[in-house]
Design a protein around this motif. Structure first.
Motif, PDB file in Angstrom:
ATOM      1  N   ILE A  32      -8.242  -3.325  -7.550  1.00  0.00           N
ATOM      2  CA  ILE A  32      -7.620  -2.145  -8.153  1.00  0.00           C
ATOM      3  C   ILE A  32      -6.143  -2.246  -7.815  1.00  0.00           C
ATOM      4  O   ILE A  32      -5.775  -2.537  -6.688  1.00  0.00           O
ATOM      5  CB  ILE A  32      -8.201  -0.834  -7.596  1.00  0.00           C
ATOM      6  N   LEU A  33      -5.307  -2.039  -8.810  1.00  0.00           N
ATOM      7  CA  LEU A  33      -3.865  -2.110  -8.606  1.00  0.00           C
ATOM      8  C   LEU A  33      -3.328  -0.679  -8.534  1.00  0.00           C
ATOM      9  O   LEU A  33      -3.493   0.101  -9.479  1.00  0.00           O
ATOM     10  CB  LEU A  33      -3.207  -2.864  -9.764  1.00  0.00           C
ATOM     11  N   ILE A  34      -2.721  -0.339  -7.408  1.00  0.00           N
ATOM     12  CA  ILE A  34      -2.162   0.998  -7.214  1.00  0.00           C
ATOM     13  C   ILE A  34      -0.655   0.862  -7.073  1.00  0.00           C
ATOM     14  O   ILE A  34      -0.159   0.061  -6.287  1.00  0.00           O
ATOM     15  CB  ILE A  34      -2.740   1.671  -5.952  1.00  0.00           C
ATOM     16  N   THR A  35       0.062   1.638  -7.856  1.00  0.00           N
ATOM     17  CA  THR A  35       1.516   1.655  -7.811  1.00  0.00           C
ATOM     18  C   THR A  35       1.963   3.019  -7.309  1.00  0.00           C
ATOM     19  O   THR A  35       1.535   4.042  -7.839  1.00  0.00           O
ATOM     20  CB  THR A  35       2.116   1.400  -9.206  1.00  0.00           C
ATOM     21  N   VAL A  36       2.803   3.029  -6.298  1.00  0.00           N
ATOM     22  CA  VAL A  36       3.342   4.274  -5.750  1.00  0.00           C
ATOM     23  C   VAL A  36       4.852   4.227  -5.917  1.00  0.00           C
ATOM     24  O   VAL A  36       5.489   3.237  -5.531  1.00  0.00           O
ATOM     25  CB  VAL A  36       2.984   4.424  -4.245  1.00  0.00           C
ATOM     26  N   SER A  37       5.438   5.285  -6.481  1.00  0.00           N
ATOM     27  CA  SER A  37       6.884   5.304  -6.668  1.00  0.00           C
ATOM     28  C   SER A  37       7.407   6.725  -6.524  1.00  0.00           C
ATOM     29  O   SER A  37       6.660   7.684  -6.613  1.00  0.00           O
ATOM     30  CB  SER A  37       7.250   4.746  -8.040  1.00  0.00           C
ATOM     31  N   VAL A  38       8.690   6.810  -6.313  1.00  0.00           N
ATOM     32  CA  VAL A  38       9.360   8.096  -6.207  1.00  0.00           C
ATOM     33  C   VAL A  38       9.944   8.422  -7.563  1.00  0.00           C
ATOM     34  O   VAL A  38      10.578   7.581  -8.207  1.00  0.00           O
ATOM     35  CB  VAL A  38      10.482   8.058  -5.160  1.00  0.00           C
TER      36      VAL A  38
END
Length: 103
Positions: A95-101
């Motif tokens: 699973i690819l999880i992207t976290v960004s502001v």
């Protein structure tokens, strides 16, 4: 978040969100968003040879708000979401999880 279509994350988004809310102890809000569309046969591989994204599709998106954003909060958010997905779906694959502001 992106996963293989067989993970069926989209139809389980409410359950995944509830599982995340149980893990954050009211230190974060978690709101569902519509994931960005993709027209490619798989997600692009931004880190050649590191991320195997072939066949993954965008399935979920959440907006998570906290009082103060840091790299520690980004890591914590990733852990919460990963644990929630595993608890709800039993998925153990990629699973690819992207976290960004978001400004």
């Amino acid at each position: 978040m992106s996963a293989l279509p067989s993970a069926n994350l989209t139809s389980r988004s409410a359950e995944i969100r509830e599982a995340a809310l149980e893990r954050i102890y009211q230190h974060m809000t978690v709101l569902p968003l519509k994931p960005a569309e993709t027209t490619t046969p798989g997600l692009a591989r931004p880190l050649a040879g590191v991320v195997q994204a072939e066949g993954l599709r965008r399935a979920l998106a959440f907006r998570c708000d906290v009082r103060e954003w840091s790299t520690d909060v980004a890591a914590w958010t990733t852990e919460v979401v990963t644990d929630s997905i595993r608890a709800v779906t039993g998925v153990s694959g990629h699973i690819l999880i992207t976290v960004s502001v978001q400004a």
